[in-house]
Design a protein around this motif. Sequence first.
Motif, PDB file in Angstrom:
ATOM      1  N   TRP A   1       0.818  -1.205   0.000  1.00 31.39           N
ATOM      2  CA  TRP A   1       0.000   0.000   0.000  1.00 31.39           C
ATOM      3  C   TRP A   1       0.858   1.263   0.000  1.00 31.39           C
ATOM      4  O   TRP A   1       0.605   2.189  -0.774  1.00 31.39           O
ATOM      5  N   LEU A   2       1.861   1.311   0.849  1.00 26.48           N
ATOM      6  CA  LEU A   2       2.718   2.503   0.902  1.00 26.48           C
ATOM      7  C   LEU A   2       3.498   2.680  -0.395  1.00 26.48           C
ATOM      8  O   LEU A   2       3.694   3.808  -0.858  1.00 26.48           O
ATOM      9  N   GLY A   3       3.925   1.581  -0.996  1.00 26.07           N
ATOM     10  CA  GLY A   3       4.599   1.681  -2.293  1.00 26.07           C
ATOM     11  C   GLY A   3       3.676   2.238  -3.361  1.00 26.07           C
ATOM     12  O   GLY A   3       4.062   3.109  -4.148  1.00 26.07           O
ATOM     13  N   LEU A   4       2.444   1.752  -3.384  1.00 22.10           N
ATOM     14  CA  LEU A   4       1.478   2.222  -4.371  1.00 22.10           C
ATOM     15  C   LEU A   4       1.147   3.696  -4.165  1.00 22.10           C
ATOM     16  O   LEU A   4       1.125   4.476  -5.129  1.00 22.10           O
TER      17      LEU A   4
ATOM     18  N   ILE B   1      -6.985  -4.036 -10.108  1.00 21.93           N
ATOM     19  CA  ILE B   1      -7.391  -2.860  -9.328  1.00 21.93           C
ATOM     20  C   ILE B   1      -8.365  -2.001 -10.134  1.00 21.93           C
ATOM     21  O   ILE B   1      -9.371  -1.525  -9.597  1.00 21.93           O
ATOM     22  N   ALA B   2      -8.093  -1.804 -11.418  1.00 19.84           N
ATOM     23  CA  ALA B   2      -8.991  -1.000 -12.258  1.00 19.84           C
ATOM     24  C   ALA B   2     -10.382  -1.612 -12.319  1.00 19.84           C
ATOM     25  O   ALA B   2     -11.394  -0.898 -12.268  1.00 19.84           O
ATOM     26  N   ALA B   3     -10.461  -2.937 -12.428  1.00 17.86           N
ATOM     27  CA  ALA B   3     -11.759  -3.605 -12.458  1.00 17.86           C
ATOM     28  C   ALA B   3     -12.500  -3.388 -11.141  1.00 17.86           C
ATOM     29  O   ALA B   3     -13.716  -3.141 -11.135  1.00 17.86           O
ATOM     30  N   ARG B   4     -11.791  -3.449 -10.040  1.00 14.14           N
ATOM     31  CA  ARG B   4     -12.415  -3.222  -8.730  1.00 14.14           C
ATOM     32  C   ARG B   4     -12.906  -1.779  -8.623  1.00 14.14           C
ATOM     33  O   ARG B   4     -13.994  -1.514  -8.138  1.00 14.14           O
ATOM     34  N   LEU B   5     -12.098  -0.844  -9.089  1.00 15.76           N
ATOM     35  CA  LEU B   5     -12.496   0.564  -9.042  1.00 15.76           C
ATOM     36  C   LEU B   5     -13.702   0.836  -9.937  1.00 15.76           C
ATOM     37  O   LEU B   5     -14.553   1.660  -9.601  1.00 15.76           O
ATOM     38  N   ALA B   6     -13.785   0.143 -11.062  1.00 16.65           N
ATOM     39  CA  ALA B   6     -14.919   0.313 -11.977  1.00 16.65           C
ATOM     40  C   ALA B   6     -16.222  -0.159 -11.342  1.00 16.65           C
ATOM     41  O   ALA B   6     -17.303   0.277 -11.738  1.00 16.65           O
ATOM     42  N   GLU B   7     -16.130  -1.018 -10.348  1.00 17.57           N
ATOM     43  CA  GLU B   7     -17.320  -1.507  -9.645  1.00 17.57           C
ATOM     44  C   GLU B   7     -17.852  -0.495  -8.641  1.00 17.57           C
ATOM     45  O   GLU B   7     -18.980  -0.635  -8.176  1.00 17.57           O
ATOM     46  N   GLU B   8     -17.053   0.517  -8.294  1.00 16.28           N
ATOM     47  CA  GLU B   8     -17.470   1.514  -7.321  1.00 16.28           C
ATOM     48  C   GLU B   8     -18.658   2.291  -7.856  1.00 16.28           C
ATOM     49  O   GLU B   8     -18.702   2.626  -9.040  1.00 16.28           O
ATOM     50  N   PRO B   9     -19.620   2.621  -6.980  1.00 15.48           N
ATOM     51  CA  PRO B   9     -20.766   3.404  -7.465  1.00 15.48           C
ATOM     52  C   PRO B   9     -20.318   4.813  -7.849  1.00 15.48           C
ATOM     53  O   PRO B   9     -19.373   5.342  -7.265  1.00 15.48           O
ATOM     54  N   PRO B  10     -20.995   5.421  -8.837  1.00 16.57           N
ATOM     55  CA  PRO B  10     -20.645   6.782  -9.227  1.00 16.57           C
ATOM     56  C   PRO B  10     -20.811   7.739  -8.054  1.00 16.57           C
ATOM     57  O   PRO B  10     -21.620   7.489  -7.156  1.00 16.57           O
ATOM     58  N   GLU B  11     -20.068   8.836  -8.089  1.00 19.78           N
ATOM     59  CA  GLU B  11     -20.142   9.829  -7.030  1.00 19.78           C
ATOM     60  C   GLU B  11     -21.571  10.331  -6.912  1.00 19.78           C
ATOM     61  O   GLU B  11     -22.260  10.548  -7.908  1.00 19.78           O
TER      62      GLU B  11
ATOM     63  N   GLU C   1       8.842  -9.864 -16.841  1.00 16.80           N
ATOM     64  CA  GLU C   1       7.963 -10.547 -15.889  1.00 16.80           C
ATOM     65  C   GLU C   1       7.275  -9.535 -14.973  1.00 16.80           C
ATOM     66  O   GLU C   1       6.089  -9.671 -14.648  1.00 16.80           O
ATOM     67  N   GLN C   2       8.019  -8.525 -14.540  1.00 16.09           N
ATOM     68  CA  GLN C   2       7.436  -7.493 -13.689  1.00 16.09           C
ATOM     69  C   GLN C   2       6.400  -6.670 -14.461  1.00 16.09           C
ATOM     70  O   GLN C   2       5.378  -6.271 -13.895  1.00 16.09           O
ATOM     71  N   LEU C   3       6.667  -6.419 -15.748  1.00 16.46           N
ATOM     72  CA  LEU C   3       5.679  -5.706 -16.568  1.00 16.46           C
ATOM     73  C   LEU C   3       4.389  -6.510 -16.679  1.00 16.46           C
ATOM     74  O   LEU C   3       3.293  -5.953 -16.588  1.00 16.46           O
ATOM     75  N   ASP C   4       4.510  -7.829 -16.877  1.00 18.22           N
ATOM     76  CA  ASP C   4       3.324  -8.687 -16.915  1.00 18.22           C
ATOM     77  C   ASP C   4       2.577  -8.617 -15.588  1.00 18.22           C
ATOM     78  O   ASP C   4       1.346  -8.503 -15.558  1.00 18.22           O
ATOM     79  N   ALA C   5       3.317  -8.675 -14.488  1.00 14.86           N
ATOM     80  CA  ALA C   5       2.695  -8.609 -13.161  1.00 14.86           C
ATOM     81  C   ALA C   5       2.027  -7.247 -12.953  1.00 14.86           C
ATOM     82  O   ALA C   5       0.901  -7.173 -12.434  1.00 14.86           O
ATOM     83  N   LEU C   6       2.688  -6.177 -13.360  1.00 17.68           N
ATOM     84  CA  LEU C   6       2.112  -4.839 -13.220  1.00 17.68           C
ATOM     85  C   LEU C   6       0.822  -4.727 -14.030  1.00 17.68           C
ATOM     86  O   LEU C   6      -0.180  -4.185 -13.549  1.00 17.68           O
ATOM     87  N   ALA C   7       0.826  -5.229 -15.253  1.00 15.84           N
ATOM     88  CA  ALA C   7      -0.384  -5.199 -16.079  1.00 15.84           C
ATOM     89  C   ALA C   7      -1.515  -5.980 -15.408  1.00 15.84           C
ATOM     90  O   ALA C   7      -2.667  -5.535 -15.392  1.00 15.84           O
ATOM     91  N   GLU C   8      -1.198  -7.133 -14.849  1.00 19.68           N
ATOM     92  CA  GLU C   8      -2.218  -7.934 -14.175  1.00 19.68           C
ATOM     93  C   GLU C   8      -2.730  -7.219 -12.928  1.00 19.68           C
ATOM     94  O   GLU C   8      -3.940  -7.137 -12.694  1.00 19.68           O
ATOM     95  N   ILE C   9      -1.826  -6.681 -12.138  1.00 17.37           N
ATOM     96  CA  ILE C   9      -2.197  -5.996 -10.898  1.00 17.37           C
ATOM     97  C   ILE C   9      -3.053  -4.772 -11.190  1.00 17.37           C
ATOM     98  O   ILE C   9      -4.108  -4.574 -10.585  1.00 17.37           O
ATOM     99  N   THR C  10      -2.598  -3.930 -12.115  1.00 11.77           N
ATOM    100  CA  THR C  10      -3.361  -2.716 -12.405  1.00 11.77           C
ATOM    101  C   THR C  10      -4.710  -3.058 -13.037  1.00 11.77           C
ATOM    102  O   THR C  10      -5.700  -2.368 -12.783  1.00 11.77           O
ATOM    103  N   GLY C  11      -4.770  -4.115 -13.826  1.00 13.42           N
ATOM    104  CA  GLY C  11      -6.050  -4.548 -14.392  1.00 13.42           C
ATOM    105  C   GLY C  11      -7.016  -4.979 -13.312  1.00 13.42           C
ATOM    106  O   GLY C  11      -8.214  -4.649 -13.354  1.00 13.42           O
TER     107      GLY C  11
END
Length: 172
Positions: free
Chosen positions: A16-19, A146-156, A134-144
């Motif tokens: 979390w702190l790294g992100l 997180i982005a999917a989870r954020l897309a589930e958030e209700p609109p403001e 390998e780290q780029l693949d992991a970053l793409a997977e991780i950000t994907g």
Amino acid sequence: MKRRVPRMNEQESAAWLGLTTVFSLLPAALDRQLQRDSGMTHFEFVVLSRLQLSDGPTMRMTALAEATVSTLPRLSHVCGRLEKRGLITRAPCPEDRRATNVGLTSAGRRELIRSVPGHIATARRLVIDALTPEQLDALAEITGTIAARLAEEPPEGTPAAQPTAVEPRRRT
């Protein structure tokens, strides 16, 4: 001295702190480069890029705000600056006079094209080249993920879903 976020274990705290550190440092670095080389902010670059990538010659302000994850007041302010510089045009939408369409001008397209090489070089220097394939693949997977989870958030402005109990993740 190790920092640890309350209610997180060491692994969670480190992630979390790294992100959050990247959230703070990367936008500022992108802004500095774009300001220095092109006289625009990163957000202005994103607005011009979204207009360039749109399906038609214009986009409604509401669609552009959604595409840039921005509020209409912020976008309107930025579009005012871009319009004064001759990089975009704004006009009432013919189908709905209450809406405003935004279009990229030839000058805006040229400015965007001129800014891309330096922006990509900065992205490579700060992120891409720092990681292994390998780290780029992991970053793409991780950000994907997180982005999917954020897309589930209700609109403001809509009530948030009630939190549910989450089973702790088990180590395998």
